[in-house]
Design a protein around this motif. Structure first.
Motif, PDB file in Angstrom:
ATOM      1  N   ALA A   1      10.859 -10.176   8.200  1.00 53.86           N
ATOM      2  CA  ALA A   1      11.144 -11.606   8.351  1.00 53.86           C
ATOM      3  C   ALA A   1      10.070 -12.416   7.647  1.00 53.86           C
ATOM      4  O   ALA A   1       8.974 -11.925   7.360  1.00 53.86           O
ATOM      5  CB  ALA A   1      11.185 -11.964   9.840  1.00 53.86           C
ATOM      6  N   ALA A   2      10.408 -13.671   7.380  1.00 51.17           N
ATOM      7  CA  ALA A   2       9.445 -14.576   6.747  1.00 51.17           C
ATOM      8  C   ALA A   2       8.251 -14.794   7.660  1.00 51.17           C
ATOM      9  O   ALA A   2       8.357 -14.692   8.883  1.00 51.17           O
ATOM     10  CB  ALA A   2      10.128 -15.903   6.434  1.00 51.17           C
ATOM     11  N   ASN A   3       7.114 -15.075   7.053  1.00 46.92           N
ATOM     12  CA  ASN A   3       5.867 -15.363   7.766  1.00 46.92           C
ATOM     13  C   ASN A   3       5.378 -14.205   8.630  1.00 46.92           C
ATOM     14  O   ASN A   3       4.750 -14.411   9.656  1.00 46.92           O
ATOM     15  CB  ASN A   3       6.005 -16.642   8.605  1.00 46.92           C
ATOM     16  N   THR A   4       5.699 -13.001   8.224  1.00 47.88           N
ATOM     17  CA  THR A   4       5.146 -11.811   8.878  1.00 47.88           C
ATOM     18  C   THR A   4       4.500 -10.955   7.799  1.00 47.88           C
ATOM     19  O   THR A   4       4.742 -11.146   6.612  1.00 47.88           O
ATOM     20  CB  THR A   4       6.223 -10.988   9.619  1.00 47.88           C
ATOM     21  N   GLN A   5       3.689 -10.008   8.224  1.00 49.58           N
ATOM     22  CA  GLN A   5       2.991  -9.141   7.273  1.00 49.58           C
ATOM     23  C   GLN A   5       3.635  -7.765   7.250  1.00 49.58           C
ATOM     24  O   GLN A   5       4.342  -7.388   8.189  1.00 49.58           O
ATOM     25  CB  GLN A   5       1.525  -9.033   7.653  1.00 49.58           C
ATOM     26  N   PRO A   6       3.379  -7.006   6.196  1.00 45.78           N
ATOM     27  CA  PRO A   6       3.903  -5.631   6.149  1.00 45.78           C
ATOM     28  C   PRO A   6       3.264  -4.788   7.244  1.00 45.78           C
ATOM     29  O   PRO A   6       2.205  -5.123   7.773  1.00 45.78           O
ATOM     30  CB  PRO A   6       3.486  -5.122   4.775  1.00 45.78           C
ATOM     31  N   SER A   7       3.912  -3.686   7.568  1.00 45.88           N
ATOM     32  CA  SER A   7       3.318  -2.767   8.536  1.00 45.88           C
ATOM     33  C   SER A   7       2.942  -1.467   7.831  1.00 45.88           C
ATOM     34  O   SER A   7       3.599  -1.033   6.890  1.00 45.88           O
ATOM     35  CB  SER A   7       4.272  -2.505   9.697  1.00 45.88           C
ATOM     36  N   TYR A   8       1.877  -0.891   8.301  1.00 43.48           N
ATOM     37  CA  TYR A   8       1.324   0.334   7.728  1.00 43.48           C
ATOM     38  C   TYR A   8       1.194   1.349   8.847  1.00 43.48           C
ATOM     39  O   TYR A   8       0.719   1.019   9.930  1.00 43.48           O
ATOM     40  CB  TYR A   8      -0.065   0.093   7.131  1.00 43.48           C
ATOM     41  N   THR A   9       1.582   2.583   8.584  1.00 47.38           N
ATOM     42  CA  THR A   9       1.440   3.640   9.582  1.00 47.38           C
ATOM     43  C   THR A   9       0.772   4.833   8.927  1.00 47.38           C
ATOM     44  O   THR A   9       1.260   5.337   7.917  1.00 47.38           O
ATOM     45  CB  THR A   9       2.809   4.066  10.138  1.00 47.38           C
ATOM     46  N   VAL A  10      -0.315   5.274   9.519  1.00 47.62           N
ATOM     47  CA  VAL A  10      -1.009   6.467   9.037  1.00 47.62           C
ATOM     48  C   VAL A  10      -0.599   7.622   9.939  1.00 47.62           C
ATOM     49  O   VAL A  10      -0.931   7.639  11.126  1.00 47.62           O
ATOM     50  CB  VAL A  10      -2.541   6.280   9.076  1.00 47.62           C
ATOM     51  N   ASN A  11       0.151   8.550   9.380  1.00 51.75           N
ATOM     52  CA  ASN A  11       0.598   9.718  10.135  1.00 51.75           C
ATOM     53  C   ASN A  11      -0.320  10.893   9.829  1.00 51.75           C
ATOM     54  O   ASN A  11       0.119  11.937   9.381  1.00 51.75           O
ATOM     55  CB  ASN A  11       2.040  10.076   9.736  1.00 51.75           C
ATOM     56  N   ALA A  12      -1.600  10.702  10.038  1.00 51.45           N
ATOM     57  CA  ALA A  12      -2.586  11.717   9.682  1.00 51.45           C
ATOM     58  C   ALA A  12      -3.456  12.046  10.883  1.00 51.45           C
ATOM     59  O   ALA A  12      -4.184  11.198  11.370  1.00 51.45           O
ATOM     60  CB  ALA A  12      -3.449  11.234   8.524  1.00 51.45           C
ATOM     61  N   THR A  13      -3.330  13.267  11.350  1.00 51.22           N
ATOM     62  CA  THR A  13      -4.175  13.772  12.431  1.00 51.22           C
ATOM     63  C   THR A  13      -4.713  15.135  12.011  1.00 51.22           C
ATOM     64  O   THR A  13      -4.238  15.729  11.029  1.00 51.22           O
ATOM     65  CB  THR A  13      -3.384  13.930  13.750  1.00 51.22           C
ATOM     66  N   ILE A  14      -5.653  15.644  12.760  1.00 50.79           N
ATOM     67  CA  ILE A  14      -6.191  16.980  12.470  1.00 50.79           C
ATOM     68  C   ILE A  14      -5.072  18.010  12.504  1.00 50.79           C
ATOM     69  O   ILE A  14      -5.026  18.910  11.681  1.00 50.79           O
ATOM     70  CB  ILE A  14      -7.309  17.345  13.486  1.00 50.79           C
ATOM     71  N   ASP A  15      -4.159  17.854  13.459  1.00 49.78           N
ATOM     72  CA  ASP A  15      -3.083  18.849  13.598  1.00 49.78           C
ATOM     73  C   ASP A  15      -2.107  18.850  12.436  1.00 49.78           C
ATOM     74  O   ASP A  15      -1.675  19.902  11.992  1.00 49.78           O
ATOM     75  CB  ASP A  15      -2.318  18.600  14.907  1.00 49.78           C
ATOM     76  N   ASN A  16      -1.705  17.670  11.941  1.00 52.26           N
ATOM     77  CA  ASN A  16      -0.698  17.688  10.878  1.00 52.26           C
ATOM     78  C   ASN A  16      -1.285  17.588   9.472  1.00 52.26           C
ATOM     79  O   ASN A  16      -0.524  17.552   8.518  1.00 52.26           O
ATOM     80  CB  ASN A  16       0.369  16.629  11.116  1.00 52.26           C
ATOM     81  N   CYS A  17      -2.581  17.539   9.328  1.00 50.49           N
ATOM     82  CA  CYS A  17      -3.207  17.531   7.996  1.00 50.49           C
ATOM     83  C   CYS A  17      -3.881  18.841   7.664  1.00 50.49           C
ATOM     84  O   CYS A  17      -4.565  18.956   6.656  1.00 50.49           O
ATOM     85  CB  CYS A  17      -4.221  16.389   7.900  1.00 50.49           C
ATOM     86  N   THR A  18      -3.713  19.864   8.502  1.00 51.06           N
ATOM     87  CA  THR A  18      -4.358  21.158   8.215  1.00 51.06           C
ATOM     88  C   THR A  18      -3.607  21.904   7.150  1.00 51.06           C
ATOM     89  O   THR A  18      -2.474  21.664   6.859  1.00 51.06           O
ATOM     90  CB  THR A  18      -4.425  22.039   9.482  1.00 51.06           C
TER      91      THR A  18
END
Length: 170
Positions: free
Chosen positions: A153-170
């Motif tokens: 929507a107007a006047n809102t900012q983008p959203s960012y999600t970091v899906n990075a944890t020790i378990d799923n980045c090994t």
């Protein structure tokens, strides 16, 4: 006069002198113990490095989105503009397409300079970059990736999600 005769004893090197079996077993045991402690720490460092890489990607995307939004506004467009302005806004060689005043997902990857050091193909939406080809987020679980969602929507900012944890980045 008495003269003393000094006799020298000759020492001949024998062929095949080396380590004994006991010495070799002790050295191999010590190396094995050190390896058992070092290997898990090395594996954890790789996951930490991937997590840091994904945090860096988010920082680059946030900076690129803010820069593109500021450029849009300073060129006289509305802060909630959607589409490609006429004339096009070109930043660092990238013609930016906007959604509610911020770059769309395709533009943000190029603006943030993520195309060379990250995996950007084969990702399931809304994931935009992955740490490497072994972590593409194609499974049902979030897998060491970063997501960017342009504002809905107007006047809102983008959203960012970091899906990075020790378990799923090994």
């Amino acid at each position: 006069m008495n003269s003393k005769t000094i006799q020298k004893k000759q020492v001949r090197p024998t062929a095949g002198q080396g380590f004994t079996l006991v010495e070799l077993v002790v050295v191999v045991t010590i190396i094995s113990i050190l390896g058992a402690f070092a290997l898990p720490k090395f594996a954890a460092l790789q996951a930490d490095a991937r997590m840091a890489k994904m945090q860096s990607a988010v920082g680059s995307m946030k900076a690129a989105a803010a820069m593109a939004h500021a450029t849009l506004v300073t060129r006289g467009h509305s802060g909630s503009f959607t589409g490609t302005p006429d004339p096009a806004i070109v930043i660092e060689g990238v013609s930016v397409t906007y959604v509610n005043g911020y770059p769309n997902a395709a533009s943000i990857v190029a603006l943030a300079g993520l195309a060379e050091d990250y995996v950007i193909t084969g990702l399931t939406a809304p994931r935009v970059v992955a740490a490497d080809s072994k972590h593409t987020g194609s499974s049902s679980a979030n897998d060491c990736t970063v997501s960017y969602i342009a504002p809905a929507a107007a006047n809102t900012q983008p959203s960012y999600t970091v899906n990075a944890t020790i378990d799923n980045c090994t």
